[in-house]
Design a protein around this motif. Structure first.
Motif, PDB file in Angstrom:
ATOM      1  N   ARG A   2      58.172   0.317  67.219  1.00  0.00           N
ATOM      2  CA  ARG A   2      59.428  -0.029  67.879  1.00  0.00           C
ATOM      3  C   ARG A   2      60.563   0.089  66.865  1.00  0.00           C
ATOM      4  O   ARG A   2      60.560  -0.572  65.819  1.00  0.00           O
ATOM      5  CB  ARG A   2      59.349  -1.435  68.466  1.00  0.00           C
ATOM      6  N   LEU A   3      61.528   0.917  67.191  1.00  0.00           N
ATOM      7  CA  LEU A   3      62.608   1.233  66.267  1.00  0.00           C
ATOM      8  C   LEU A   3      63.964   1.064  66.940  1.00  0.00           C
ATOM      9  O   LEU A   3      64.098   1.255  68.150  1.00  0.00           O
ATOM     10  CB  LEU A   3      62.489   2.690  65.779  1.00  0.00           C
ATOM     11  N   ALA A   4      64.967   0.719  66.135  1.00  0.00           N
ATOM     12  CA  ALA A   4      66.352   0.711  66.596  1.00  0.00           C
ATOM     13  C   ALA A   4      67.165   1.631  65.704  1.00  0.00           C
ATOM     14  O   ALA A   4      67.001   1.615  64.477  1.00  0.00           O
ATOM     15  CB  ALA A   4      66.929  -0.700  66.565  1.00  0.00           C
ATOM     16  N   ILE A   5      68.015   2.422  66.315  1.00  0.00           N
ATOM     17  CA  ILE A   5      68.922   3.311  65.583  1.00  0.00           C
ATOM     18  C   ILE A   5      70.310   2.699  65.668  1.00  0.00           C
ATOM     19  O   ILE A   5      70.938   2.699  66.734  1.00  0.00           O
ATOM     20  CB  ILE A   5      68.930   4.726  66.181  1.00  0.00           C
ATOM     21  N   PHE A   6      70.783   2.150  64.571  1.00  0.00           N
ATOM     22  CA  PHE A   6      72.095   1.490  64.559  1.00  0.00           C
ATOM     23  C   PHE A   6      73.125   2.506  64.064  1.00  0.00           C
ATOM     24  O   PHE A   6      73.288   2.729  62.881  1.00  0.00           O
ATOM     25  CB  PHE A   6      72.063   0.271  63.635  1.00  0.00           C
ATOM     26  N   GLY A  16      66.413   9.757  65.260  1.00  0.00           N
ATOM     27  CA  GLY A  16      65.984   8.862  66.322  1.00  0.00           C
ATOM     28  C   GLY A  16      65.383   9.615  67.497  1.00  0.00           C
ATOM     29  O   GLY A  16      64.363   9.204  68.066  1.00  0.00           O
ATOM     30  N   ALA A  17      65.999  10.732  67.868  1.00  0.00           N
ATOM     31  CA  ALA A  17      65.485  11.529  68.978  1.00  0.00           C
ATOM     32  C   ALA A  17      64.121  12.117  68.643  1.00  0.00           C
ATOM     33  O   ALA A  17      63.217  12.141  69.492  1.00  0.00           O
ATOM     34  CB  ALA A  17      66.478  12.637  69.335  1.00  0.00           C
ATOM     35  N   ARG A  18      63.963  12.615  67.419  1.00  0.00           N
ATOM     36  CA  ARG A  18      62.660  13.167  67.015  1.00  0.00           C
ATOM     37  C   ARG A  18      61.586  12.077  67.043  1.00  0.00           C
ATOM     38  O   ARG A  18      60.452  12.313  67.477  1.00  0.00           O
ATOM     39  CB  ARG A  18      62.754  13.762  65.615  1.00  0.00           C
ATOM     40  N   LEU A  19      61.920  10.894  66.592  1.00  0.00           N
ATOM     41  CA  LEU A  19      60.960   9.785  66.599  1.00  0.00           C
ATOM     42  C   LEU A  19      60.625   9.362  68.025  1.00  0.00           C
ATOM     43  O   LEU A  19      59.472   9.056  68.345  1.00  0.00           O
ATOM     44  CB  LEU A  19      61.518   8.617  65.796  1.00  0.00           C
ATOM     45  N   GLY A  23      56.767   9.778  70.670  1.00  0.00           N
ATOM     46  CA  GLY A  23      56.044   8.674  71.279  1.00  0.00           C
ATOM     47  C   GLY A  23      56.401   7.290  70.796  1.00  0.00           C
ATOM     48  O   GLY A  23      55.803   6.303  71.245  1.00  0.00           O
ATOM     49  N   ASN A  24      57.370   7.174  69.890  1.00  0.00           N
ATOM     50  CA  ASN A  24      57.780   5.850  69.438  1.00  0.00           C
ATOM     51  C   ASN A  24      58.734   5.208  70.443  1.00  0.00           C
ATOM     52  O   ASN A  24      59.409   5.893  71.217  1.00  0.00           O
ATOM     53  CB  ASN A  24      58.468   5.951  68.070  1.00  0.00           C
ATOM     54  N   ASP A  25      58.774   3.886  70.418  1.00  0.00           N
ATOM     55  CA  ASP A  25      59.666   3.111  71.290  1.00  0.00           C
ATOM     56  C   ASP A  25      60.994   2.946  70.550  1.00  0.00           C
ATOM     57  O   ASP A  25      61.120   2.109  69.655  1.00  0.00           O
ATOM     58  CB  ASP A  25      59.016   1.750  71.570  1.00  0.00           C
ATOM     59  N   VAL A  26      61.981   3.779  70.896  1.00  0.00           N
ATOM     60  CA  VAL A  26      63.235   3.851  70.146  1.00  0.00           C
ATOM     61  C   VAL A  26      64.405   3.410  71.018  1.00  0.00           C
ATOM     62  O   VAL A  26      64.591   3.908  72.131  1.00  0.00           O
ATOM     63  CB  VAL A  26      63.487   5.277  69.618  1.00  0.00           C
ATOM     64  N   PHE A 162      56.017   3.199  58.953  1.00  0.00           N
ATOM     65  CA  PHE A 162      57.161   4.038  59.278  1.00  0.00           C
ATOM     66  C   PHE A 162      56.928   5.472  58.807  1.00  0.00           C
ATOM     67  O   PHE A 162      57.263   6.434  59.515  1.00  0.00           O
ATOM     68  CB  PHE A 162      58.427   3.465  58.639  1.00  0.00           C
ATOM     69  N   HIS A 163      56.342   5.632  57.638  1.00  0.00           N
ATOM     70  CA  HIS A 163      56.056   6.970  57.110  1.00  0.00           C
ATOM     71  C   HIS A 163      55.125   7.734  58.051  1.00  0.00           C
ATOM     72  O   HIS A 163      55.334   8.926  58.326  1.00  0.00           O
ATOM     73  CB  HIS A 163      55.439   6.838  55.719  1.00  0.00           C
ATOM     74  N   ALA A 164      54.121   7.045  58.571  1.00  0.00           N
ATOM     75  CA  ALA A 164      53.200   7.686  59.513  1.00  0.00           C
ATOM     76  C   ALA A 164      53.933   8.124  60.776  1.00  0.00           C
ATOM     77  O   ALA A 164      53.667   9.204  61.325  1.00  0.00           O
ATOM     78  CB  ALA A 164      52.061   6.730  59.855  1.00  0.00           C
ATOM     79  N   ALA A 165      54.888   7.300  61.238  1.00  0.00           N
ATOM     80  CA  ALA A 165      55.670   7.661  62.421  1.00  0.00           C
ATOM     81  C   ALA A 165      56.523   8.896  62.162  1.00  0.00           C
ATOM     82  O   ALA A 165      56.652   9.778  63.025  1.00  0.00           O
ATOM     83  CB  ALA A 165      56.552   6.486  62.842  1.00  0.00           C
TER      84      ALA A 165
END
Length: 294
Positions: A2-6, A16-19, A23-26, A162-165
């Motif tokens: 689960r990520l947030a792009i500030f 953020g779009a690539r992540l 399949g990540n929750d962005v 995060f590196h794996a993501a």
């Protein structure tokens, strides 16, 4: 993850779009027309490396609407650092990583002063990307890389996660145990190119082709490197020479983002770039006449 792009500008929007596409929750934090279009039509990335559209997209101007995440990519302009950092609290869990991808060298300390120790992670983005239109980010070349690492240089489960993501997302990425060196290496180029393309109102090609402005660029880089070394940053002895060679391989029409903002009449990051070189140089007893003049 689960990520947030500030800050969903060129840097935050692209990575953020690539992540998200992998399949990540962005969740994206944006504002104004950019936010409205993202909510209605999604976030589009136009890139020589392949286009991607995230739709539907999680987007808000309110971090409290998102809640705690595993990591925040902190991508706001340097002059918005304190204002944005003060809004991070709703995104923070006990072990949330706040990864600064800003242009400066003191961002981590400025963020940490607000959110407290233990959250902030150093990061560097190597990309040229801009908001082409509301809801659309355009990647301007084929370079797209993130580097990141804990400020203490030690491994951690959160940064390895995060590196794996990032690896799964497919862009070039580097997990560093000495992120301060990478931050300052980039700053040698970034602060100096912003300084000379801004003050001359000229792109890098003509600057390097003219004896006087080329020397100005080299002097600006030497000042940054000298400040870094005075602060104990182990830059390579040939960092200026390597950076000058790299600059010579750039498109002749390229300008720093500061110069583009200057051309458009927008607010510029000068206090966090040449201003920081001057302040840090003064504190370390290192002369920085080029950056102080800029």
């Amino acid at each position: 993850m689960r990520l947030a792009i500030f800050g969903t500008g060129g840097v935050g929007g692209y990575f953020g779009a690539r992540l998200a596409a992998s399949g990540n929750d962005v969740a994206f934090i944006a504002r104004g027309r950019h936010l409205a279009v993202m909510r209605e039509h999604g976030l589009q990335i136009k890139s020589p490396l392949g286009d991607v559209t995230v739709k539907p997209v999680q987007a808000s101007d309110d971090p409290a609407a998102i809640g705690p995440v595993d990591a925040v990519l902190f991508c706001v302009k340097l002059y918005d650092t304190e204002t944005a950092a003060a809004k991070l609290k709703p995104l923070l869990g006990p072990d949330t990583a706040v990864i600064s991808l800003q242009n400066g060298v003191d961002s981590e300390a400025r963020i940490e002063a607000i959110v407290g120790q233990g959250h902030v992670v150093g990061g560097v983005a190597y990309i040229s990307a801009v908001i082409d239109a509301p809801g659309v980010v355009r990647h301007l070349n084929t370079q797209a890389k993130l580097a990141y690492g804990e400020l203490n240089g030690k491994p951690s489960a959160r940064i390895e996660h995060f590196h794996a993501a990032c690896q799964k997302a497919g862009f070039t990425c580097e997990l560093s145990n000495d992120i301060d060196v990478l931050i300052w290496e980039k700053f040698v180029m970034l602060a100096s190119m912003a300084a000379v393309t801004g003050v001359t109102r000229s792109p890098i090609g003509p600057i390097l082709a003219d004896t006087d402005t080329r020397a100005l660029f080299v002097d600006a880089m030497r000042e940054v490197a000298a400040v870094a070394r005075a602060k104990g940053i182990a830059l390579a002895p040939d960092v200026v020479e390597r950076t000058l060679k790299f600059a010579g391989q750039l498109p002749a029409a390229m300008k720093a983002s500061l110069a583009h903002d200057l051309d458009r009449g927008n607010r510029i990051e000068i206090e966090g770039l040449s201003g920081a070189v001057g302040r840090l140089g003064q504190a370390a007893g290192v002369p920085t006449p080029v950056h102080r003049a800029v």
